[in-house]
Design a protein around this motif. Structure first.
Motif, PDB file in Angstrom:
ATOM      1  N   VAL B 138       0.859  -1.185   0.000  1.00  0.00           N
ATOM      2  CA  VAL B 138       0.000   0.000   0.000  1.00  0.00           C
ATOM      3  C   VAL B 138       0.896   1.236   0.000  1.00  0.00           C
ATOM      4  CG1 VAL B 138      -0.132   0.038   2.540  1.00  0.00           C
ATOM      5  CG2 VAL B 138      -1.924   1.120   1.190  1.00  0.00           C
ATOM      6  N   THR B 139       0.412   2.294  -0.646  1.00  0.00           N
ATOM      7  CA  THR B 139       1.135   3.551  -0.578  1.00  0.00           C
ATOM      8  C   THR B 139       0.123   4.687  -0.719  1.00  0.00           C
ATOM      9  OG1 THR B 139       3.043   4.766  -1.425  1.00  0.00           O
ATOM     10  CG2 THR B 139       1.622   3.753  -3.048  1.00  0.00           C
ATOM     11  N   PHE B 140       0.505   5.874  -0.301  1.00  0.00           N
ATOM     12  CA  PHE B 140      -0.413   7.001  -0.402  1.00  0.00           C
ATOM     13  C   PHE B 140      -0.353   7.584  -1.799  1.00  0.00           C
ATOM     14  CE2 PHE B 140      -2.582   8.025   3.419  1.00  0.00           C
ATOM     15  CZ  PHE B 140      -1.836   7.499   4.456  1.00  0.00           C
ATOM     16  N   GLU B 145      -6.147   9.496  -0.374  1.00  0.00           N
ATOM     17  CA  GLU B 145      -6.328   8.352  -1.259  1.00  0.00           C
ATOM     18  C   GLU B 145      -5.133   7.424  -1.155  1.00  0.00           C
ATOM     19  OE1 GLU B 145      -8.999   9.834  -4.977  1.00  0.00           O
ATOM     20  OE2 GLU B 145      -6.857  10.267  -5.065  1.00  0.00           O
ATOM     21  N   ILE B 146      -5.426   6.130  -1.211  1.00  0.00           N
ATOM     22  CA  ILE B 146      -4.322   5.171  -1.175  1.00  0.00           C
ATOM     23  C   ILE B 146      -4.377   4.257  -2.391  1.00  0.00           C
ATOM     24  CG2 ILE B 146      -3.994   5.102   1.331  1.00  0.00           C
ATOM     25  CD1 ILE B 146      -5.731   2.571   1.335  1.00  0.00           C
ATOM     26  N   LEU B 147      -3.228   3.646  -2.673  1.00  0.00           N
ATOM     27  CA  LEU B 147      -3.114   2.674  -3.756  1.00  0.00           C
ATOM     28  C   LEU B 147      -2.786   1.330  -3.142  1.00  0.00           C
ATOM     29  CD1 LEU B 147      -0.671   4.598  -6.067  1.00  0.00           C
ATOM     30  CD2 LEU B 147      -2.901   3.816  -6.795  1.00  0.00           C
ATOM     31  N   THR B 148      -3.460   0.278  -3.617  1.00  0.00           N
ATOM     32  CA  THR B 148      -3.083  -1.053  -3.140  1.00  0.00           C
ATOM     33  C   THR B 148      -2.846  -1.972  -4.338  1.00  0.00           C
ATOM     34  OG1 THR B 148      -5.363  -1.843  -3.058  1.00  0.00           O
ATOM     35  CG2 THR B 148      -4.465  -0.895  -1.034  1.00  0.00           C
ATOM     36  N   ASN B 150      -2.597  -6.272  -5.354  1.00  0.00           N
ATOM     37  CA  ASN B 150      -2.992  -7.560  -4.780  1.00  0.00           C
ATOM     38  C   ASN B 150      -2.451  -8.739  -5.598  1.00  0.00           C
ATOM     39  OD1 ASN B 150      -4.538  -7.780  -7.074  1.00  0.00           O
ATOM     40  ND2 ASN B 150      -6.488  -7.456  -6.049  1.00  0.00           N
ATOM     41  N   SER B 151      -2.805  -9.955  -5.150  1.00  0.00           N
ATOM     42  CA  SER B 151      -2.215 -11.133  -5.800  1.00  0.00           C
ATOM     43  C   SER B 151      -2.996 -11.606  -7.012  1.00  0.00           C
ATOM     44  CB  SER B 151      -2.050 -12.273  -4.795  1.00  0.00           C
ATOM     45  OG  SER B 151      -3.250 -12.570  -4.168  1.00  0.00           O
ATOM     46  N   ILE B 152      -3.996 -10.806  -7.505  1.00  0.00           N
ATOM     47  CA  ILE B 152      -4.545 -11.138  -8.808  1.00  0.00           C
ATOM     48  C   ILE B 152      -4.262 -10.012  -9.788  1.00  0.00           C
ATOM     49  CG2 ILE B 152      -6.261 -12.896  -8.359  1.00  0.00           C
ATOM     50  CD1 ILE B 152      -8.278 -10.784  -7.851  1.00  0.00           C
ATOM     51  N   GLY B 153      -3.147  -9.339  -9.563  1.00  0.00           N
ATOM     52  CA  GLY B 153      -2.655  -8.387 -10.545  1.00  0.00           C
ATOM     53  C   GLY B 153      -3.466  -7.121 -10.686  1.00  0.00           C
ATOM     54  N   GLN B 154      -4.099  -6.674  -9.600  1.00  0.00           N
ATOM     55  CA  GLN B 154      -4.891  -5.452  -9.712  1.00  0.00           C
ATOM     56  C   GLN B 154      -4.293  -4.333  -8.883  1.00  0.00           C
ATOM     57  OE1 GLN B 154      -8.527  -7.117  -8.245  1.00  0.00           O
ATOM     58  NE2 GLN B 154      -9.428  -7.106 -10.278  1.00  0.00           N
ATOM     59  N   LEU B 155      -4.389  -3.111  -9.449  1.00  0.00           N
ATOM     60  CA  LEU B 155      -3.972  -1.910  -8.741  1.00  0.00           C
ATOM     61  C   LEU B 155      -5.257  -1.153  -8.423  1.00  0.00           C
ATOM     62  CD1 LEU B 155      -1.725   0.228  -8.034  1.00  0.00           C
ATOM     63  CD2 LEU B 155      -1.909   0.984 -10.388  1.00  0.00           C
ATOM     64  N   LYS B 156      -5.508  -0.852  -7.165  1.00  0.00           N
ATOM     65  CA  LYS B 156      -6.775  -0.201  -6.816  1.00  0.00           C
ATOM     66  C   LYS B 156      -6.538   1.108  -6.108  1.00  0.00           C
ATOM     67  CE  LYS B 156      -9.267  -4.524  -6.151  1.00  0.00           C
ATOM     68  NZ  LYS B 156      -9.967  -5.379  -5.199  1.00  0.00           N
ATOM     69  N   LEU B 180       0.874  -8.708  -8.085  1.00  0.00           N
ATOM     70  CA  LEU B 180       1.733  -7.540  -7.934  1.00  0.00           C
ATOM     71  C   LEU B 180       2.196  -7.464  -6.489  1.00  0.00           C
ATOM     72  CD1 LEU B 180      -0.340  -4.933  -9.947  1.00  0.00           C
ATOM     73  CD2 LEU B 180       1.785  -6.026 -10.638  1.00  0.00           C
ATOM     74  N   HIS B 181       3.492  -7.222  -6.304  1.00  0.00           N
ATOM     75  CA  HIS B 181       4.029  -7.268  -4.945  1.00  0.00           C
ATOM     76  C   HIS B 181       4.391  -5.931  -4.349  1.00  0.00           C
ATOM     77  CE1 HIS B 181       4.159 -11.518  -4.234  1.00  0.00           C
ATOM     78  NE2 HIS B 181       4.535 -11.699  -5.478  1.00  0.00           N
ATOM     79  N   CYS B 182       4.612  -4.922  -5.186  1.00  0.00           N
ATOM     80  CA  CYS B 182       5.043  -3.645  -4.617  1.00  0.00           C
ATOM     81  C   CYS B 182       4.512  -2.505  -5.464  1.00  0.00           C
ATOM     82  CB  CYS B 182       6.565  -3.593  -4.558  1.00  0.00           C
ATOM     83  SG  CYS B 182       7.340  -4.040  -6.112  1.00  0.00           S
ATOM     84  N   VAL B 183       4.427  -1.356  -4.848  1.00  0.00           N
ATOM     85  CA  VAL B 183       3.913  -0.192  -5.570  1.00  0.00           C
ATOM     86  C   VAL B 183       4.594   1.057  -5.022  1.00  0.00           C
ATOM     87  CG1 VAL B 183       1.966   0.064  -3.962  1.00  0.00           C
ATOM     88  CG2 VAL B 183       1.791   1.009  -6.250  1.00  0.00           C
TER      89      VAL B 183
END
Lengths: 517, 335
Positions: B138-140, B145-148, B150-156, B180-183
């Motif tokens: 997760v990152t701001f 607003e935050i960005l996450t 996940n393990s099905i390749g989605q950026l939310k 996806l493991h990092c952002v």
């Protein structure tokens, strides 16, 4: 008291000299001298103290340090210290000069091939006689220290043994003895001198310790004995495994084959690596060790890697990466299945799907899809839409998964009021047998609102298809009797038949009308 | 298992050798026991560190600089947990934490997002089942607003001002749904986001447009664990991976425009500059024409063995840690 690590270094170095380098007579002595100087360090503080004092020759331990230097064959340093004494004590200048000269002239084996052993022996014999003469002449009679030094130079065992505390160990004694009595000692002769040195040094007062036995075995060139003794004494396999590995690489252990097929090196490495695997973080190193065991390494790795505790997903991913790099497909499948089951139990359907995609496990994907569909049937709506809406190409992993994705798409199309497309999709789901038979009733029931719309959505063709599907479903084997007797089910079927018939009527009229005008 | 949180001093600049190499070794100032694996950590302010544990607990540690000790200041137990059908409540690993004093956001393997405030005992807000899969990082994006990922390749993107428990936007990779493991977000241009995947691929996204990444760069041979834009030189990006490498991505294209303290040294790579002056405003990360701009990529680890799990970069310093129980400090990153 020697700490375990220094003991290991001591043994390792000796093995390097005797086995790996296999030093021959001549250089052998030099190597052994280096070995003693490096590892017998109890006297270092004393040496430092005297050397750094203002007037070393007046220091009470002065002669001790000179003795140490001579015992270790450090002639230059001994001569340097003695010169200080000589300048302080001009009366002994004469004696000093002679002693200094003797020390300077002492023949030592050289590393290069500048002289043969016979030459050295000859020179040495000559020198030895000269020392003998000076001693017998009483040159050093007035200075007991210097006299004792001369005796040491002559290899007098008693004189050397007097300085036991400065040597601290029997192997130091051994090397000193060799230096001053048999400098051209051959490797195979070491064992005799070693045994006698130990006996003389310990003098029956104390018995040999395990470390002494190991070193003795080394001097006797009994490699296997060394390994055996080390295995018994040390608490883990690290030292023995690496030593054996080194010896094996030098092709020194080929002759020995153990009864269960693998050789000693592999056996020890396997033991060591297996030990590593029980550690919570060192197991990763164990992998490399198994990689280097040609016969049983892979099997051991396969068994151990499956038993690494997987408390976080990150750890599981590391384990998987190791398996994939080595084409251990069975293990990949099994680990992914474990993680997927865990996820499923915790109701993390997305995670479970992600693990089955990684393992390309179609069966599990089917299981997950069934779970989703079950949820839908029970609750009437989909959970985890973010997952199902975004399956992408992974949808093709299993038929059930494809169905799930397409079924959700149908719902979406319906929600967006794109009825003709939704209708077409629905029909395809049944006719192309993407939908499991158990779901057909649900699909047909979903078709009801489409049939009841004001506009005609299903064409005649499609309506016939739907009817056929319904008939396939209701006709069929007597097992279906039960569901036909169920009131709700029979009502549903009735309603469907009615709706289909009405739709058919409307569509025939519509299609007929269009053609006409 | 004995896991510890440790604070190290990377030494003074006093010990500089002949070639400007750094001679001192980092030495341990203080440490404290930690329950479970440390999955992520970040400084909340000058003295406090927030740590995410594999047991699902989030802890704030305070570093007392006067006597060089660490103490546990506050703890949120069971910030992340699973509700198992068989057992009652097991902990779930907390996989990511990000701070914007006094707010702390955590995500975990339970697909939950927690919003904490440093001084409050309970969570300010919890989004249960925010994701059906594991949230890896997760990152701001902005303060609210935050960005996450996940393990099905989605950026939310999640808008924390809104009360509904749905992401405001979902982006996903085009092909296979690789986890996806990092952002990380570009420090100056907030629409540029970088993510790293399980297959080692680096993806650059422009979140103003489209739902798919702008560029996909084939990078590592295994999971990319962390990606970081350099906070003051965002034309530089750093990624580290399970394959044991740490890559420095240098997308700065115009040599003459570079600030003076970035030395080029003896490099002989040529840089092709942007064709028009207007384009120099657009970040090099978004231009997807590989022939126009050259990106220089360097592996900073000469002999790689085990995984590089984590890295951080600030000014001329780069720190990274590996599975070989080693921490490396590079204090002259741009020399």
């Amino acid at each position: 008291q020697v700490s375990i690590l220094s003991a290991m270094e001591l043994i390792w170095n000796l093995c390097e000299i005797l086995f790996v380098e296999a030093a021959a007579a001549g250089p052998l002595l030099l190597r052994l001298l280096d070995w003693v100087r490096l590892h017998v360090c109890d006297v270092d503080t004393m040496v430092r103290e005297v050397l750094s004092s203002e007037n070393p020759s007046k220091h009470k331990l002065f002669w001790n340090v000179v003795d140490v230097f001579v015992l270790q064959g450090r002639m230059d340093e001994a001569r340097h210290l003695l010169s200080k004494e000589a300048t302080a004590n001009p009366t002994s200048m004469n004696m000093y000069k002679i002693l200094d000269d003797l020390m300077k002239k002492m023949p030592v084996p050289s590393l290069g091939n500048t002289q043969t052993l016979t030459e050295l022996e000859l020179k040495w014999q000559h020198w030895h006689e000269e020392c003998q003469r000076y001693l017998q002449d009483g040159t050093f009679a007035s200075n007991p220290h210097m006299e004792s030094l001369c005796k040491v130079l002559l290899g007098d065992e008693d004189a050397i043994l007097e300085k036991k505390e400065l040597m601290t160990t029997w192997y130091h004694f051994l090397v000193t003895r060799l230096l001053y009595s048999h400098p051209t000692v051959k490797p195979m002769e070491l064992r005799f001198y070693a045994q006698s040195s130990m006996d003389l040094f310990l003098g029956g007062e104390s018995s040999p310790e395990p470390l002494d036995m190991i070193l003795m075995a080394a001097f006797e060139f009994e490699m296997h004995q060394v390994i055996k003794e080390c295995s018994i004494v040390l608490s883990n396999w690290w030292f023995v495994a690496h030593l054996t590995d080194l010896l094996d690489h030098c092709k020194l252990l080929q002759s020995h084959n153990l009864y269960f097929g693998s050789n000693m090196r592999e056996f020890l490495l396997l033991e060591y690596a297996s030990g590593l695997f029980s550690h919570h973080s060192l197991w990763q190193l164990g992998v490399d060790y198994f990689d280097h065991c040609p016969e049983y390494g892979r099997v051991y790795l396969e068994l151990h890697i499956e038993r690494v505790p997987l408390n976080t997903e990150q750890k599981a991913l590391k384990v998987l990466r190791i398996c994939e790099q080595r084409q251990m497909h069975e293990q990949v499948r099994s680990i992914c299945k474990i993680m997927a089951m865990k996820a499923l139990r915790n109701n993390r359907l997305g995670s479970a799907l992600s693990w089955s995609i990684r393992a390309k496990d179609a069966a599990f994907a089917t299981l997950i899809s069934d779970r989703f569909l079950k949820d839908y049937c029970e609750r009437g709506c989909f959970s985890d839409l973010d997952l199902i809406d975004n399956l992408g190409p992974s949808m093709l992993l299993s038929d059930r998964l494809t169905f799930l994705g397409k079924y959700r798409e149908f719902h979406r199309l319906y929600g967006e009021k794109r009825f003709p497309e939704a209708a077409r999709l629905l029909l395809t789901l049944m006719t192309a047998h993407i939908a499991p038979c158990s779901f057909w009733m649900t699909l047909l029931t979903d078709a009801l609102p489409l049939l009841e719309q004001k506009e005609v959505i299903f064409s005649a063709e499609q309506t016939y298809e739907l009817m056929r599907c319904l008939e396939d479903l209701t006709a069929g084997n007597p097992d279906k009797q039960k569901f036909q007797e169920d009131d709700v089910e029979t009502t549903k079927v009735e309603m469907l038949r009615l709706a289909l018939a009405r739709n058919l009527a409307r569509v025939i009229v519509k299609e007929g009308t269009v053609e006409g005008s | 298992q004995d896991n510890r949180i440790s604070i190290w001093s990377a030494g003074d600049l006093g010990n500089v050798g002949l070639n400007g190499e750094y001679h001192g070794e980092p030495h341990l100032l203080c440490d404290i026991q930690h329950n479970g694996d440390v999955m992520d950590m970040q400084f909340l302010d000058q003295e406090r560190i927030v740590v995410a544990s594999s047991t699902g607990t989030v802890t704030i540690f305070r570093h007392h600089q006067n006597n060089q000790t660490l103490s546990a200041n506050h703890r949120w137990e069971k910030a992340h947990y699973h509700v198992d059908q068989d057992t009652s409540c097991g902990g779930a690993a907390c996989t990511g934490v990000v701070c914007n004093n006094p707010e702390i956001v955590t995500v975990g393997e339970d697909g939950r997002i927690n919003l904490f405030r440093a001084d409050q005992k309970d969570a300010v807000r919890t989004i249960d089942n925010a994701d059906s899969s594991t949230l890896h990082a997760v990152t701001f994006l902005r303060t609210t607003e935050i960005l996450t990922v996940n393990s099905i390749g989605q950026l939310k993107i999640w808008d924390l001002r809104q009360q509904r428990n749905e992401p405001s936007q979902i982006f996903s990779l085009a092909g296979d749904r690789v986890p996806l493991h990092c952002v990380d977000r570009h420090p100056n241009q907030q629409h540029i986001v970088a993510t790293g995947g399980q297959d080692g691929m680096l993806s650059i996204w422009d979140i103003r447009q489209g739902t798919m990444p702008v560029s996909l760069l084939n990078a590592h041979e295994a999971e990319m664990w962390e990606v970081h834009f350099h906070p003051s030189n965002p034309d530089h990006l750093f990624t580290c991976s399970e394959d044991g490498s740490l890559w420095h991505w240098d997308a700065s294209t115009n040599v003459s425009e570079k600030p003076s303290f970035l030395h080029q040294g003896g490099r002989s790579t040529t840089y092709l500059s942007h064709s028009t002056i207007n384009q120099s405003v657009v970040s090099a990360w978004l231009s997807n024409d590989p022939t126009k701009d050259r990106m220089e990529i360097t592996n900073l680890i000469p002999n790689q063995t085990l995984s590089v799990n984590s890295l951080d970069v600030l000014g001329p310093c780069l720190v990274y840690g590996t599975d070989a129980e080693a921490i490396y400090v590079n204090r002259q990153l741009f020399a």
